[in-house]
Design a protein around this motif. Sequence first.
Motif, mmCIF file in Angstrom:
data_model
loop_
_atom_site.group_PDB
_atom_site.id
_atom_site.type_symbol
_atom_site.label_atom_id
_atom_site.label_comp_id
_atom_site.label_asym_id
_atom_site.label_seq_id
_atom_site.Cartn_x
_atom_site.Cartn_y
_atom_site.Cartn_z
ATOM 1 N N UNK A 108 30.340 43.300 53.009
ATOM 2 C CA UNK A 108 31.991 43.370 51.984
ATOM 3 C C UNK A 108 31.931 42.112 52.004
ATOM 4 N N UNK A 109 32.178 41.388 50.161
ATOM 5 C CA UNK A 109 32.848 39.872 50.115
ATOM 6 C C UNK A 109 33.934 40.158 49.895
ATOM 7 N N UNK A 110 34.400 39.860 51.861
ATOM 8 C CA UNK A 110 35.401 39.871 52.161
ATOM 9 C C UNK A 110 37.028 39.424 51.167
ATOM 10 N N UNK A 111 36.680 37.951 50.565
ATOM 11 C CA UNK A 111 37.880 37.581 50.416
ATOM 12 C C UNK A 111 37.785 38.509 48.808
ATOM 13 N N UNK A 112 36.477 38.321 47.464
ATOM 14 C CA UNK A 112 36.830 39.472 46.714
ATOM 15 C C UNK A 112 38.366 40.759 47.344
ATOM 16 N N UNK A 113 37.739 41.934 47.969
ATOM 17 C CA UNK A 113 38.418 42.533 48.260
ATOM 18 C C UNK A 113 39.596 42.754 48.243
ATOM 19 N N UNK A 133 41.499 39.950 47.790
ATOM 20 C CA UNK A 133 42.849 38.968 46.925
ATOM 21 C C UNK A 133 42.657 40.264 45.335
ATOM 22 N N UNK A 134 41.623 40.867 45.847
ATOM 23 C CA UNK A 134 42.209 42.178 44.261
ATOM 24 C C UNK A 134 43.093 43.445 45.006
ATOM 25 N N UNK A 165 48.380 44.587 45.001
ATOM 26 C CA UNK A 165 49.801 44.783 45.725
ATOM 27 C C UNK A 165 51.158 44.322 44.914
ATOM 28 N N UNK A 166 50.714 43.416 44.443
ATOM 29 C CA UNK A 166 51.787 41.869 43.814
ATOM 30 C C UNK A 166 52.048 42.463 42.520
ATOM 31 N N UNK A 167 51.240 44.114 42.004
ATOM 32 C CA UNK A 167 51.945 44.110 40.626
ATOM 33 C C UNK A 167 50.785 43.256 39.415
ATOM 34 N N UNK A 168 50.043 42.919 40.142
ATOM 35 C CA UNK A 168 48.980 42.231 39.011
ATOM 36 C C UNK A 168 47.783 43.300 38.231
ATOM 37 N N UNK A 169 47.412 43.237 37.165
ATOM 38 C CA UNK A 169 46.526 44.415 36.753
ATOM 39 C C UNK A 169 45.201 44.022 37.429
ATOM 40 N N UNK A 170 44.855 45.171 37.209
ATOM 41 C CA UNK A 170 43.371 46.034 37.752
ATOM 42 C C UNK A 170 42.755 46.506 36.483
ATOM 43 N N UNK A 171 41.310 45.594 36.499
ATOM 44 C CA UNK A 171 40.671 46.074 35.178
ATOM 45 C C UNK A 171 39.371 46.839 35.821
ATOM 46 N N UNK A 172 38.236 47.627 34.174
ATOM 47 C CA UNK A 172 36.982 47.753 34.764
ATOM 48 C C UNK A 172 36.249 46.205 34.004
ATOM 49 N N UNK A 180 37.927 44.717 38.630
ATOM 50 C CA UNK A 180 38.679 42.852 38.730
ATOM 51 C C UNK A 180 39.819 42.820 38.728
ATOM 52 N N UNK A 181 40.827 41.702 39.073
ATOM 53 C CA UNK A 181 41.940 41.820 38.307
ATOM 54 C C UNK A 181 41.882 40.123 37.762
ATOM 55 N N UNK A 182 43.039 40.291 37.580
ATOM 56 C CA UNK A 182 43.259 39.098 36.121
ATOM 57 C C UNK A 182 44.358 38.063 36.867
ATOM 58 N N UNK A 183 44.251 38.060 38.512
ATOM 59 C CA UNK A 183 45.927 37.260 39.279
ATOM 60 C C UNK A 183 44.795 35.669 39.149
#
Length: 146
Positions: free
Chosen positions: A76-81, A83-84, A89-96, A103-106
């Motif tokens: 597991x890439x811990x920081x990737x998981x 921060x995603x 949880x802070x309402x940023x969109x996730x996408x495929x 991925x996220x665009x946070x």
Amino acid sequence: MTVTADFIEAVRDFSMMIDRKYPSKPLLKLIGDRYQLNRQQRDTISRGISSRQLSKLRKNKRIESLAFPEKRTLHVDFYNVFYTLLNYLNGKPLFISSDTFVRDSGAAYGKRIANPAEQERIIHLIYQFIMSHSIQQVIFYLDSPI
């Protein structure tokens, strides 16, 4: 994030040109300026669109099932998981993304530090996931710059 007709055209243009091996940073600036994309739209394209060749290589790293009959190890890439999940949880969109990964665009990039309650919640979510899948061994990778 609002998906506009201009954003869809920008994604098409970026995809076509990245497949033709144009350098991604100047390409993102050119297309972002051309379609007047905001920061989140640019981040979404940057994080979400890869060349077909790179997307295929990444897809080949996917595991389709978390059934580990031979006691395999989950890496597991811990920081990737982390921060995603934080961005989600802070309402940023996730996408495929084009490589089929979530991925996220946070645009945190290690800059945003979660408060202790957020950290605990995210770590607990990761722990619950691991325990619910009876994974025998997990190796977490933590990037040193963070």
